[in-house]
Design a protein around this motif. Structure first.
Motif, mmCIF file in Angstrom:
data_model
loop_
_atom_site.group_PDB
_atom_site.id
_atom_site.type_symbol
_atom_site.label_atom_id
_atom_site.label_comp_id
_atom_site.label_asym_id
_atom_site.label_seq_id
_atom_site.Cartn_x
_atom_site.Cartn_y
_atom_site.Cartn_z
ATOM 1 N N ASP A 66 -8.680 36.149 -23.490
ATOM 2 C CA ASP A 66 -7.671 36.275 -24.539
ATOM 3 C C ASP A 66 -7.546 37.713 -25.003
ATOM 4 O O ASP A 66 -6.443 38.185 -25.314
ATOM 5 N N ASP A 67 -8.671 38.414 -25.072
ATOM 6 C CA ASP A 67 -8.647 39.805 -25.510
ATOM 7 C C ASP A 67 -7.836 40.666 -24.543
ATOM 8 O O ASP A 67 -7.089 41.551 -24.968
ATOM 9 N N ARG A 68 -7.977 40.390 -23.248
ATOM 10 C CA ARG A 68 -7.227 41.152 -22.245
ATOM 11 C C ARG A 68 -5.733 40.877 -22.362
ATOM 12 O O ARG A 68 -4.919 41.805 -22.316
ATOM 13 N N ILE A 69 -5.357 39.611 -22.537
ATOM 14 C CA ILE A 69 -3.949 39.243 -22.685
ATOM 15 C C ILE A 69 -3.366 39.902 -23.933
ATOM 16 O O ILE A 69 -2.247 40.443 -23.910
ATOM 17 N N LYS A 70 -4.087 39.850 -25.029
ATOM 18 C CA LYS A 70 -3.613 40.458 -26.277
ATOM 19 C C LYS A 70 -3.479 41.973 -26.128
ATOM 20 O O LYS A 70 -2.533 42.576 -26.653
ATOM 21 N N TYR A 71 -4.420 42.572 -25.422
ATOM 22 C CA TYR A 71 -4.348 44.019 -25.165
ATOM 23 C C TYR A 71 -3.097 44.357 -24.368
ATOM 24 O O TYR A 71 -2.370 45.310 -24.692
ATOM 25 N N LEU A 72 -2.815 43.576 -23.322
ATOM 26 C CA LEU A 72 -1.635 43.813 -22.497
ATOM 27 C C LEU A 72 -0.352 43.643 -23.308
ATOM 28 O O LEU A 72 0.602 44.417 -23.161
ATOM 29 N N ALA A 73 -0.327 42.632 -24.177
ATOM 30 C CA ALA A 73 0.864 42.385 -24.995
ATOM 31 C C ALA A 73 1.145 43.557 -25.928
ATOM 32 O O ALA A 73 2.288 44.019 -26.041
ATOM 33 N N VAL A 74 0.096 44.053 -26.588
ATOM 34 C CA VAL A 74 0.259 45.192 -27.501
ATOM 35 C C VAL A 74 0.666 46.444 -26.731
ATOM 36 O O VAL A 74 1.604 47.159 -27.116
ATOM 37 N N THR A 75 -0.023 46.711 -25.632
ATOM 38 C CA THR A 75 0.248 47.921 -24.859
ATOM 39 C C THR A 75 1.652 47.903 -24.268
ATOM 40 O O THR A 75 2.352 48.930 -24.262
ATOM 41 N N ALA A 76 2.081 46.751 -23.780
ATOM 42 C CA ALA A 76 3.431 46.646 -23.226
ATOM 43 C C ALA A 76 4.479 46.877 -24.309
ATOM 44 O O ALA A 76 5.495 47.548 -24.078
ATOM 45 N N TYR A 77 4.245 46.332 -25.494
ATOM 46 C CA TYR A 77 5.175 46.533 -26.609
ATOM 47 C C TYR A 77 5.232 48.010 -26.985
ATOM 48 O O TYR A 77 6.306 48.552 -27.278
ATOM 49 N N GLN A 78 4.091 48.688 -26.959
ATOM 50 C CA GLN A 78 4.053 50.119 -27.257
ATOM 51 C C GLN A 78 4.870 50.907 -26.228
ATOM 52 O O GLN A 78 5.618 51.832 -26.591
#
Length: 282
Positions: A66-78
């Motif tokens: 879940d941490d990896r998915i959340k990281y990807l979501a934030v980074t992609a939005y950035q």
């Protein structure tokens, strides 16, 4: 501006002010600021956050962290927020094209082209860069009333932008292709034109790129922009079909499915840069 509501006028003025303030800093400062603002917006937008995370979970079921998915979501939005802002100083950006000999020959031949693009990083870098290369690019966009000034951004970069909400938008695009133009269409969002399988899930997709190829008898390509570690962009262009797509719903579906297979590979290669925060699978 006269036909806008008070809130729309405030939003329009806010956009102008934000761009002005960003331009005061150098590019590294702009990126750092954009990433910081994007993180805050993402944290304060539960619906956007939930949809982004769910989309990534569907795209990457093997990713169990879940941490990896959340990281990807934030980074992609950035990356998307920074990419949108980069459009306002595109003339200052460095980029290179990456394509094989066959694709390069197709573009150099000067024939009309239909190109499917996607929401990866600075996604408008594709039409802007191709306009600098070819001088004959048209794209399609739905710009909110309060941000109508964005149409001037396309004009500033020499790109003809057709308003998606106008009547007969497809025929306007077809006219541009018929005049030896090159049309770029974002194609990774949900659409009701045809059915595709996207990351092993059945869903709908737009068929605009395939339909333009068929009607105007043009090759069909895919293009996308990637932000590199050195903060330059690589504009990747790939050939889907060097020949026009057949004029039938089945041919449209086959072409778009081929494009979506390429989208899958691209997203898995650059998961930190693909962002779609609406419900993609319906």
């Amino acid at each position: 501006m006269n036909n806008l509501t008070l809130s729309q006028k405030i939003a329009a003025k806010t956009i102008v002010m934000i761009i002005f303030l960003f331009k005061l800093g150098n590019r590294q400062t702009r990126k750092k600021s954009a990433f910081g603002i994007a993180r805050i917006i993402f944290a304060l937008s539960p619906k956007t956050r939930k949809r982004s995370i769910n989309n990534l979970r569907i795209a990457m079921p093997s990713q169990r962290s879940d941490d990896r998915i959340k990281y990807l979501a934030v980074t992609a939005y950035q990356h998307i927020v920074f990419g949108v802002l980069e459009n306002f100083w595109f003339e200052d950006l460095e980029y290179t094209f990456e394509m094989d000999k066959g694709t390069k020959a197709i573009i150099a031949s000067g024939v009309p082209l239909s190109i499917a693009t996607m929401h990866l990083s600075c996604y408008e870098a594709v039409p802007f860069a191709l306009q600098k290369l070819t001088g004959r690019v048209t794209t399609l966009s739905k710009v909110p009333k309060f941000a109508a000034g964005l149409f001037s951004l396309y004009a500033k970069n020499g790109v003809c932008c057709v308003d998606k909400s106008q009547a007969g938008a497809f025929f306007s695009l077809l006219s541009k292709v018929g005049s030896n133009g090159l049309v770029c269409l974002h194609s990774d969002h949900f659409g009701s034109d045809t059915d595709v399988e996207f990351f092993q899930q059945k869903t709908g997709a737009p068929a605009g790129p395939a339909m333009l190829s068929a009607c105007a008898k043009t090759p069909l390509l895919v293009a996308y922009a990637v932000l590199e570690k050195n903060n330059t962009y690589t504009i990747h262009i790939e050939t889907v079909s060097e020949f026009p797509i057949g004029q039938s719903p089945k041919a449209f579906q086959f072409a778009m499915q081929t494009i979506y297979r390429q989208f899958e590979t691209i997203i898995l290669t650059y998961p930190e840069q693909w962002c779609w925060f609406y419900k993609r699978w319906r």
